[in-house]
Write an enzyme that holds these catalytic residues in place. Structure first.
Site, PDB file in Angstrom:
ATOM      1  N   HIS A 152       0.850  -1.186   0.000  1.00  0.00           N
ATOM      2  CA  HIS A 152       0.000   0.000   0.000  1.00  0.00           C
ATOM      3  C   HIS A 152       0.888   1.239   0.000  1.00  0.00           C
ATOM      4  O   HIS A 152       1.739   1.414   0.876  1.00  0.00           O
ATOM      5  CB  HIS A 152      -0.896   0.019   1.237  1.00  0.00           C
ATOM      6  CG  HIS A 152      -1.726   1.256   1.346  1.00  0.00           C
ATOM      7  ND1 HIS A 152      -2.730   1.563   0.464  1.00  0.00           N
ATOM      8  CD2 HIS A 152      -1.678   2.289   2.232  1.00  0.00           C
ATOM      9  CE1 HIS A 152      -3.279   2.711   0.800  1.00  0.00           C
ATOM     10  NE2 HIS A 152      -2.652   3.185   1.875  1.00  0.00           N
ATOM     11  N   GLY A 161       2.838   5.484   4.217  1.00  0.00           N
ATOM     12  CA  GLY A 161       2.227   6.181   5.339  1.00  0.00           C
ATOM     13  C   GLY A 161       0.813   5.677   5.539  1.00  0.00           C
ATOM     14  O   GLY A 161       0.230   5.055   4.648  1.00  0.00           O
ATOM     15  N   ARG A 162       0.255   5.950   6.701  1.00  0.00           N
ATOM     16  CA  ARG A 162      -1.088   5.452   6.996  1.00  0.00           C
ATOM     17  C   ARG A 162      -2.106   6.067   6.039  1.00  0.00           C
ATOM     18  O   ARG A 162      -1.881   7.140   5.460  1.00  0.00           O
ATOM     19  CB  ARG A 162      -1.449   5.739   8.445  1.00  0.00           C
ATOM     20  CG  ARG A 162      -1.528   7.212   8.802  1.00  0.00           C
ATOM     21  CD  ARG A 162      -2.077   7.401  10.212  1.00  0.00           C
ATOM     22  NE  ARG A 162      -2.016   8.789  10.658  1.00  0.00           N
ATOM     23  CZ  ARG A 162      -2.850   9.731  10.272  1.00  0.00           C
ATOM     24  NH1 ARG A 162      -3.801   9.461   9.393  1.00  0.00           N
ATOM     25  NH2 ARG A 162      -2.731  10.976  10.741  1.00  0.00           N
ATOM     26  N   SER A 163      -3.235   5.395   5.907  1.00  0.00           N
ATOM     27  CA  SER A 163      -4.296   5.863   5.021  1.00  0.00           C
ATOM     28  C   SER A 163      -4.754   7.257   5.419  1.00  0.00           C
ATOM     29  O   SER A 163      -4.988   7.545   6.595  1.00  0.00           O
ATOM     30  CB  SER A 163      -5.469   4.882   5.079  1.00  0.00           C
ATOM     31  OG  SER A 163      -6.497   5.280   4.210  1.00  0.00           O
ATOM     32  N   GLY A 164      -4.864   8.143   4.436  1.00  0.00           N
ATOM     33  CA  GLY A 164      -5.350   9.492   4.665  1.00  0.00           C
ATOM     34  C   GLY A 164      -4.301  10.498   5.073  1.00  0.00           C
ATOM     35  O   GLY A 164      -4.612  11.666   5.306  1.00  0.00           O
ATOM     36  N   ILE A 165      -3.045  10.108   5.137  1.00  0.00           N
ATOM     37  CA  ILE A 165      -2.008  11.025   5.600  1.00  0.00           C
ATOM     38  C   ILE A 165      -1.581  12.027   4.530  1.00  0.00           C
ATOM     39  O   ILE A 165      -0.973  13.051   4.826  1.00  0.00           O
ATOM     40  CB  ILE A 165      -0.790  10.251   6.133  1.00  0.00           C
ATOM     41  CG1 ILE A 165       0.030  11.160   7.064  1.00  0.00           C
ATOM     42  CG2 ILE A 165       0.061   9.707   4.981  1.00  0.00           C
ATOM     43  CD1 ILE A 165       1.015  10.409   7.931  1.00  0.00           C
ATOM     44  N   GLY A 166      -1.893  11.730   3.259  1.00  0.00           N
ATOM     45  CA  GLY A 166      -1.580  12.702   2.207  1.00  0.00           C
ATOM     46  C   GLY A 166      -0.625  12.211   1.137  1.00  0.00           C
ATOM     47  O   GLY A 166      -0.024  13.024   0.418  1.00  0.00           O
ATOM     48  N   LYS A 167      -0.501  10.901   0.975  1.00  0.00           N
ATOM     49  CA  LYS A 167       0.426  10.366  -0.037  1.00  0.00           C
ATOM     50  C   LYS A 167      -0.010  10.758  -1.454  1.00  0.00           C
ATOM     51  O   LYS A 167       0.801  11.225  -2.256  1.00  0.00           O
ATOM     52  CB  LYS A 167       0.495   8.831   0.076  1.00  0.00           C
ATOM     53  CG  LYS A 167       0.976   8.315   1.416  1.00  0.00           C
ATOM     54  CD  LYS A 167       1.067   6.813   1.440  1.00  0.00           C
ATOM     55  CE  LYS A 167      -0.276   6.135   1.283  1.00  0.00           C
ATOM     56  NZ  LYS A 167      -1.214   6.431   2.389  1.00  0.00           N
ATOM     57  N   SER A 168      -1.281  10.555  -1.747  1.00  0.00           N
ATOM     58  CA  SER A 168      -1.772  10.852  -3.095  1.00  0.00           C
ATOM     59  C   SER A 168      -1.735  12.347  -3.383  1.00  0.00           C
ATOM     60  O   SER A 168      -1.406  12.767  -4.500  1.00  0.00           O
ATOM     61  CB  SER A 168      -3.198  10.315  -3.262  1.00  0.00           C
ATOM     62  OG  SER A 168      -3.229   8.909  -3.092  1.00  0.00           O
ATOM     63  N   ASP A 185      -2.150   3.761  -4.500  1.00  0.00           N
ATOM     64  CA  ASP A 185      -2.863   2.805  -3.654  1.00  0.00           C
ATOM     65  C   ASP A 185      -2.149   1.447  -3.595  1.00  0.00           C
ATOM     66  O   ASP A 185      -1.666   1.040  -2.549  1.00  0.00           O
ATOM     67  CB  ASP A 185      -4.311   2.623  -4.122  1.00  0.00           C
ATOM     68  CG  ASP A 185      -5.123   1.832  -3.106  1.00  0.00           C
ATOM     69  OD1 ASP A 185      -4.808   1.910  -1.900  1.00  0.00           O
ATOM     70  OD2 ASP A 185      -6.066   1.133  -3.509  1.00  0.00           O
TER      71      ASP A 185
END
Length: 305
Positions: free
Chosen positions: A138, A153-160, A177
């Protein structure tokens, strides 16, 4: 164990089927093609029988110079090991003896118009990737100034969102993703997408966007060699200091170790800019340059003057 069928090779390289159609479901398990040489004189101690056998002008010319009995002996000795298939290059025509043996044994005999060198280069590249050990992780994969980076990084942290900023700055998007990692060698890790998510980037509050449709073909590439693992993490007070040089850390994927950097997030912090700096710094280190060493050298020179 990953395998590739002969039928897949035939479709991938648009090969002409000359004989042995019954064997198109046969599988290839090794990444590099083999050109029989010593095998024609009866030496089979190290014969890679599970590799694709490629016959170029050199091999076919040698066989044509043999009398009929010798030719049948040489070809028969190789065919009895039942390699996945034989591929004749350069569109060579004088091979009826090969057709006979392959049809009898159910071994596909294929032909390409490409030269031996060109074809083997493409074939080996395809098989290396197709048969490489792989795993899915992921994260987001981007190429920053030619340097492949895995963002985690954890989901929602701002990777995308960070990847989107990098794309707008002229860098390239690879996967969002689900990032597929492939081990191409002891120190080579390739990052790519899983086909389903190809070109798509998911942005919270916006939804899916097609990177190529929005920003053009240059904003996307199918794969990149991963050389940096960057983890986006929540901000921790007093956790970061202005160090001259951060202590090196690394992460391991499929037995390949790559440098790891943690970037902590805070409102107003230019995360994309920090990733660009990390990429450029990694590149300079490959050239043998260290900013910290350069800085200390200047201090020492100043103290000595």
């Amino acid at each position: 164990m990953k395998v590739v069928t002969v039928q897949t090779l035939m479709n991938q390289f648009k090969l002409e089927l000359l004989a042995g159609e019954a064997g198109l479901a046969r599988t290839v398990t090794r990444p590099r093609a083999h050109r029989p040489g010593l095998e024609f004189v009866g030496y089979f101690d190290y014969f890679p029988m599970n590799r694709v056998q490629v016959l170029g002008r050199k091999e076919i010319t040698y066989l044509l110079k043999q009398d009929l009995d010798e030719r049948e002996l040489h070809i028969g000795n190789i065919v009895k090991y039942h390699p996945p298939c034989f591929i004749v290059t350069s569109g060579q025509q004088e091979i009826p003896y090969l057709k006979l043996f392959c049809e009898q044994e159910g071994i596909p005999l294929l032909r390409t118009e490409e030269t031996t060198t060109e074809f083997i280069s493409r074939l080996d590249g395809f098989l290396t990737k197709a048969l490489a050990p792989e795993m899915s992780i992921h994260g987001v994969c981007v190429n920053v100034s030619g340097i492949g980076i895995l963002l985690r990084g954890r989901s929602g942290i701002g990777k995308s969102e960070t990847a989107h900023t990098l794309i707008r700055r002229g860098h390239r998007f690879v996967a969002d993703d689900i990032v597929v990692l492939k081990k191409l060698g002891p120190a080579t890790l390739l990052g790519t997408h899983n086909e389903t998510t190809r070109e798509f980037l998911a942005l919270r509050s916006i939804g899916l966007i097609n990177v190529v449709r929005q920003y053009g073909r240059r904003a996307f590439q199918d794969e990149t060699r991963i050389v940096l693992d960057i983890e986006l993490a929540p901000w921790q007070d007093q956790a970061l200091n202005n160090q001259l040089e951060v202590v090196p850390q690394d992460t391991e994927y499929l037995g390949v170790r790559i440098p790891h950097i943690e970037v902590q997030l805070q409102p107003g912090r230019d995360v994309a800019g920090l990733i660009e700096a990390a990429a450029n710094n990694w590149y300079l280190k490959q050239l043998g340059y260290s900013a910290a060493e350069d800085f200390m050298k200047r201090i020492e020179e100043g103290m000595g003057s």
